[in-house]
Design an enzyme around this catalytic site. Structure first.
Site, mmCIF file in Angstrom:
data_model
loop_
_atom_site.group_PDB
_atom_site.id
_atom_site.type_symbol
_atom_site.label_atom_id
_atom_site.label_comp_id
_atom_site.label_asym_id
_atom_site.label_seq_id
_atom_site.Cartn_x
_atom_site.Cartn_y
_atom_site.Cartn_z
ATOM 1 N N ALA A 255 0.804 -1.214 0.000
ATOM 2 C CA ALA A 255 0.000 0.000 0.000
ATOM 3 C C ALA A 255 0.838 1.264 0.000
ATOM 4 O O ALA A 255 0.331 2.340 -0.310
ATOM 5 C CB ALA A 255 -0.935 -0.001 1.207
ATOM 6 N N SER B 21 4.505 1.046 -1.043
ATOM 7 C CA SER B 21 5.619 0.902 -1.987
ATOM 8 C C SER B 21 5.463 -0.387 -2.768
ATOM 9 O O SER B 21 4.753 -1.310 -2.351
ATOM 10 C CB SER B 21 6.972 0.900 -1.251
ATOM 11 O OG SER B 21 7.101 -0.263 -0.454
ATOM 12 N N GLY B 22 6.123 -0.429 -3.919
ATOM 13 C CA GLY B 22 6.179 -1.631 -4.726
ATOM 14 C C GLY B 22 7.618 -2.053 -4.881
ATOM 15 O O GLY B 22 8.541 -1.240 -4.740
ATOM 16 N N ASP C 268 -1.233 -10.368 -1.204
ATOM 17 C CA ASP C 268 0.106 -10.422 -0.621
ATOM 18 C C ASP C 268 0.130 -11.180 0.697
ATOM 19 O O ASP C 268 1.127 -11.848 1.019
ATOM 20 C CB ASP C 268 0.708 -9.022 -0.473
ATOM 21 C CG ASP C 268 -0.172 -8.027 0.260
ATOM 22 O OD1 ASP C 268 -1.219 -8.422 0.824
ATOM 23 O OD2 ASP C 268 0.178 -6.826 0.264
ATOM 24 N N THR C 269 -0.957 -11.144 1.465
ATOM 25 C CA THR C 269 -0.978 -11.893 2.718
ATOM 26 C C THR C 269 -0.972 -13.392 2.462
ATOM 27 O O THR C 269 -0.353 -14.155 3.216
ATOM 28 C CB THR C 269 -2.204 -11.510 3.561
ATOM 29 O OG1 THR C 269 -2.241 -10.092 3.700
ATOM 30 C CG2 THR C 269 -2.133 -12.131 4.940
#
Length: 481
Positions: A14, A16-17, A236-237
Site C-alpha cells: 500500500a 511501496s512496490g 500479498d498476505t
C-alpha cells in the site's frame, strides 16, 4: 527441472512496490531486490485514487532491472480493482480503499442481506472497504455503466503484461463474494445484492499459468521470450503466510506492514456468529487452507505519524520510545477512526484523552503508544483466534516489514506470553517466488516450502518477558472505554 532457477516477484504494497528476484534450487533460496518504487495515491476532485500507471511503469522498470528469469508472479494488497470497457481499456484510475465512497453502504447492503447471513455465507469480516461494498457504491456511476470487466489490482497488471484475463482465488476471497467452503463464487450473495459476477474473469488458482509476457513488454524490458507469468497467491498476505517458517500446525502468524494481519492457518472456515462478532475473516490460502485472521490497523498508525512529523529518523524515534514507560496509554489499533489519512498524532492523542488516559505529546510518547497498542491488538487477535477456532498455538511467527522493528517484536512476545520468531522480512515476495518454483517442480508441498524458508532465511527469536498481567490490565482498560 532440478537445477536452480530465477523468478521475478512483483510485490505491491500500500505504500511501496518492489520487484524481487528469487534464485531457487532444491536446497537453496536467495532473494535480491531489483527495483523498489513508491506507491503514492493521489487525491483528485472525485476522491482518493491509486496511480496505477505509475505502478505499472515501476513494474516494467523492475523487470528490466531483474534481467532474464524463468517466470514472473504478481501479488498486491486486496479488495481494490480496475474496470475495463468493451475494448479492454481501463476506465479511470482505481479507487483507493481509503476513499470515503463506501461510508454508509454496508448498512444499505444489510437491509437486503443481513450481516449475520452475509458472514455465514462468505466468512468475511466487516470492513467498510470490502469489494462488495465498493461495487454497490459504484454501480450508479457512469464509469460502472460502461464496464465490461473487473480485474483486481494484480490481475489488472498481469493483464497488461500478458493480454490474458483471470481472477486469482486468494485475492478473490477478499471480495466478500466467495464461499470459503466451496472455494467458488457465492452466486446467491451476488444475486441478493445485485452484483453481476459476469464482470469477473474466470478464477485461477496459485500455480496456474497466467500467460506470457507480450512482445511489446519483452521489447520494453529487454527480456528474451517466452517468459511465462504464473499465478501466485496474489493477495500479498496469502503469499506471506505461505512463507511463514512454521513447523507443524500449532502456530499463529502476524503479517506486519501497513496492516497487521494476525491469525491462524486452518483446514476449514469458522463461520459462527461468535466469530463474526469478533470480526475475524476467513480468506483462502494455498492448498485448500483458510487464513483465519483479524485485520489490525498496523504500522499505518506510525507511518502516518512519521509523515506528519516531517519524516524524522525512525531509529531515533524507536530509541526514544523504548525509554517511555510501558502501557502508559493505549488505543484500539483496529478502530476505524484511524483508517483515513491525516492528523494521526492528534487523533491518537484525542483518543487517549477521551478514554481518560495520559495524553502522549512527544513523538517518542506517541510512538510508544502506537507500538504498545499494536502489541496489545496482536495479543487480542491471537488469543481470540485460538478460542474461536479451538486451535491452540505455542509459537507466534511475525513476518513482513515489522520484523525490522525489534521493539514491536519483543512487545508482541511479551503481550502474547509466547515466543515470537521474526522473519523473513520479505515474506510476500518469498511466497510469490516459491509458488512459481513449485509450479516448475523445484519445491514440494506447503510444508516443503516452509522447510526451505526455515533452512535458508535469517530468523530472530524473542522470548516473552515479565508475565502478561499488565497486558491483561491494559486490555481491560480499553474494554471499558
Amino acid at each position: 527441472m532440478t537445477g536452480p532457477r530465477s523468478y521475478s516477484a512483483v510485490d505491491l504494497g500500500a505504500s511501496s512496490g518492489r520487484v524481487m528476484v528469487g534464485r531457487v534450487g532444491p536446497d537453496s533460496l536467495e532473494l535480491a531486490e531489483a527495483h523498489r518504487f513508491a506507491n503514492r495515491p493521489v487525491r483528485v476532485p472525485e476522491g482518493l485514487r491509486w496511480d496505477v500507471l505509475a505502478l505499472y511503469a515501476g513494474v516494467l522498470e523492475g523487470l528490466r532491472a531483474a534481467g532474464q528469469v524463468d517466470s514472473v508472479g504478481l501479488d498486491s494488497w486486496a479488495v481494490d480493482y480496475g474496470l475495463l470497457d468493451a475494448d479492454g481499456a481501463l476506465l479511470g484510475n482505481p479507487v483507493h480503499y481509503r476513499d470515503a465512497r463506501t461510508e454508509g453502504i454496508a448498512e444499505k447492503v444489510w437491509a437486503t442481506l443481513p450481516a449475520a447471513e452475509l458472514y455465514a455465507r462468505t466468512g468475511l469480516q466487516h470492513a467498510p472497504f470490502n469489494t462488495l461494498y465498493q461495487l454497490v457504491a459504484a454501480r450508479s456511476s457512469a464509469q460502472f455503466a460502461r464496464a465490461e470487466r473487473l480485474l483486481l489490482i494484480p490481475d489488472l497488471l498481469s493483464y497488461w503484461l500478458t493480454g490474458e484475463q483471470g481472477t486469482e482465488l486468494t485475492n478473490a476471497s477478499t471480495t466478500q463474494l466467495i464461499d470459503p467452503r466451496t472455494r467458488d463464487w457465492s452466486y446467491e450473495v451476488a444475486d441478493r445484492v445485485g452484483i453481476d459476477l459476469g464482470l469477473f474473469a474466470p478464477l485461477r488458482r496459485p500455480g496456474d499459468k497466467a500467460g506470457e509476457l507480450r512482445p511489446e513488454v519483452l521489447e520494453e524490458t529487454g527480456l528474451a521470450g517466452p517468459v511465462p507469468v504464473t499465478a501466485v497467491g496474489s493477495h500479498d498476505t496469502a503469499s506471506a503466510v505461505a512463507a511463514v517458517p512454521a513447523v507443524g500446525e500449532r502456530f499463529a502468524y502476524i503479517c506486519t506492514g501497513t496492516w497487521s494481519l494476525a491469525g491462524l492457518e486452518l483446514a476449514a472456515p469458522v463461520l459462527t456468529e461468535e466469530s463474526r462478532a469478533a470480526n475475524f475473516t476467513n480468506e483462502l490460502g494455498l492448498d485448500g487452507t483458510v487464513r483465519y485472521l483479524r485485520n489490525i490497523m498496523g504500522l499505518w498508525l506510525l507511518q502516518e505519524s512519521v509523515r506528519a512529523w516531517g519524516d524524522p529518523d525512525l531509529g531515533g524515534l524507536l530509541r526514544e520510545a523504548a525509554g517511555v514507560p510501558a502501557l502508559r496509554s493505549v488505543v484500539d489499533a483496529g478502530d476505524a477512526e484511524f483508517l483515513a489519512p491525516g492528523r494521526m498524532p492528534e487523533r491518537i492523542a484525542e483518543a487517549c484523552r477521551a478514554s481518560g488516559q495520559p495524553v502522549p505529546r512527544t513523538p517518542g510518547e506517541i510512538t510508544r503508544c502506537v507500538l504498545d497498542s499494536l502489541a496489545l491488538a496482536h495479543r487480542r487477535a491471537v488469543t481470540d483466534a485460538q478460542r474461536l477456532a479451538d486451535h491452540p498455538v505455542d509459537t507466534v511467527y511475525v513476518v513482513g516489514g515489522g520484523t525490522r522493528n525489534a521493539l514491536l517484536c519483543q512487545l508482541t512476545a511479551d503481550a502474547c506470553g509466547l515466543p515470537v520468531v521474526a522473519g523473513p522480512t520479505e515474506a510476500a515476495a518469498l511466497g510469490n517466488v516459491l509458488v512459481q518454483a513449485r509450479a516448475h517442480g523445484l519445491v514440494g508441498d506447503l510444508a516443503g516450502i516452509r522447510r526451505l524458508v526455515t533452512r535458508t532465511q535469517p530468523l530472530t527469536r524473542y522470548a516473552p518477558r515479565g508475565g502478561t498481567a499488565r497486558w491483561a490490565a491494559a486490555e481491560a482498560r480499553l474494554a471499558t472505554r
